[in-house]
Scaffold this active site. Structure first.
Site, PDB file in Angstrom:
ATOM      1  N   LYS A   1      -2.854  77.509  10.470  1.00  0.00           N
ATOM      2  CA  LYS A   1      -2.973  76.098  10.095  1.00  0.00           C
ATOM      3  C   LYS A   1      -3.853  75.333  11.091  1.00  0.00           C
ATOM      4  CE  LYS A   1       1.537  75.276  10.182  1.00  0.00           C
ATOM      5  NZ  LYS A   1       2.049  76.594  10.556  1.00  0.00           N
TER       6      LYS A   1
ATOM      7  N   ARG B   1       7.621  69.747   5.895  1.00  0.00           N
ATOM      8  CA  ARG B   1       8.218  71.087   5.837  1.00  0.00           C
ATOM      9  C   ARG B   1       9.658  71.101   5.334  1.00  0.00           C
ATOM     10  NH1 ARG B   1       6.571  74.026  11.344  1.00  0.00           N
ATOM     11  NH2 ARG B   1       4.925  72.529  11.626  1.00  0.00           N
TER      12      ARG B   1
ATOM     13  N   ARG C   1      -0.596  85.442  21.015  1.00  0.00           N
ATOM     14  CA  ARG C   1      -0.855  84.114  21.582  1.00  0.00           C
ATOM     15  C   ARG C   1       0.049  83.854  22.790  1.00  0.00           C
ATOM     16  NH1 ARG C   1      -0.183  78.924  17.875  1.00  0.00           N
ATOM     17  NH2 ARG C   1       2.018  79.412  18.172  1.00  0.00           N
TER      18      ARG C   1
ATOM     19  N   ARG D   1      11.683  80.616  13.549  1.00  0.00           N
ATOM     20  CA  ARG D   1      10.709  79.715  12.896  1.00  0.00           C
ATOM     21  C   ARG D   1      10.324  80.258  11.522  1.00  0.00           C
ATOM     22  NH1 ARG D   1       6.672  80.107  17.568  1.00  0.00           N
ATOM     23  NH2 ARG D   1       5.144  79.098  16.197  1.00  0.00           N
TER      24      ARG D   1
ATOM     25  N   ARG E   1       2.888  79.411  24.826  1.00  0.00           N
ATOM     26  CA  ARG E   1       3.612  78.320  24.163  1.00  0.00           C
ATOM     27  C   ARG E   1       5.094  78.643  24.222  1.00  0.00           C
ATOM     28  NH1 ARG E   1       1.766  76.112  18.263  1.00  0.00           N
ATOM     29  NH2 ARG E   1       3.963  76.315  17.719  1.00  0.00           N
TER      30      ARG E   1
END
Ligand code: AP5
Ligand code: MG
Length: 190
Positions: free
Chosen positions: A11, A86, A125, A142, A131
């Site tokens: 996204k 969402r 990532r 998630r 993160r």
């Protein structure tokens, strides 16, 4: 337009490119929350505990934040929302904001990718950016929320006839071409 997709579907990556190409502002709720966490604002302090657990920040907090952001001048002539709505309740709230602004959604685009690819991307990532919500357990949570809550959002837009699905697997450039082509085809059909 809206860009909807599971964690790691691209996204943010695609929003940046579409925003440049179409000269519309990209608004990511996740980025706004992370900025507030970094700055230790009251909103950031509130959001952090939910984000670190991979939970949704409560609608009451998220909806007001989005409303304020969409009423800023740079969103007057269009915007791309990344990561909102969402939940089904957020869809209803967004309908209200758009009615108030006299705007409507031109494109609702869902980026798709299978869970194995998503987990692999986010673990990758994790090594690069660290993160705080990119640990395997939180990534899986998630994804679970995406499947149990956000897929209902996707179905709602599908029922309204405004949904376009784009395959998010492949090179980033290829996916961008697909996204831009999908936007073009929606525009030319309307
Ligand atoms: P948010 O920041 O939106 O996180 P997310 O939905 O989990 O999605 P990501 O940002 O991790 O992935 P992405 O789809 O943007 O993919 P990206 O381009 O980065 O939300 C974070 C948190 O904020 C939520 O958990 C929640 O707590 C809160 N929140 C946000 N919105 C909310 C809302 N509406 N309501 C309530 N709470 C909310 O790509 C991922 C990785 O893959 C990158 O490393 C990238 O380089 C790589 N990549 C991208 N494209 C490709 C490709 N084609 N091939 C290979 N690798 C690729
Ligand atoms: Mg993102």
């Amino acid at each position: 337009m809206l860009l909807i997709g599971p964690p790691g579907s691209g996204k943010g990556t695609q929003a940046e490119r579409v925003s440049e190409r179409l000269e519309i502002v990209a608004i990511s709720t996740g980025d706004i929350f992370r900025y507030n966490v970094k700055e230790q604002t009251p909103l950031g302090i509130e959001a952090k505990k939910f984000m670190d657990a991979g939970d949704f920040v409560p609608d009451s907090v998220t909806n007001n934040m989005v409303r304020d952001r969409l009423l800023e001048d740079d969103a007057a002539n269009g915007f791309l929302l990344d990561g909102y709505p969402r939940t089904v309740a957020q869809v209803e709230y967004l309908d209200g904001i758009l009615a108030e602004k006299g705007q409507q959604l031109d494109v609702v685009l869902q980026l798709t990718a299978d869970d194995d690819e998503l987990v692999a991307r986010l673990l990758n990532r994790a090594k690069e950016t660290g993160r705080s919500d990119d640990t395997e357990a939180v990534i899986r949570h998630r994804l679970h929320l995406y499947h149990t809550q956000t897929e209902a959002v996707v179905s709602q837009y599908a029922d309204r006839g405004t949904l376009t699905r784009v395959d998010g697997i492949g090179a980033v450039d290829e996916v961008t071409e697909r996204v831009l082509a999908a936007i073009e085809s929606v525009k030319s059909a309307s």
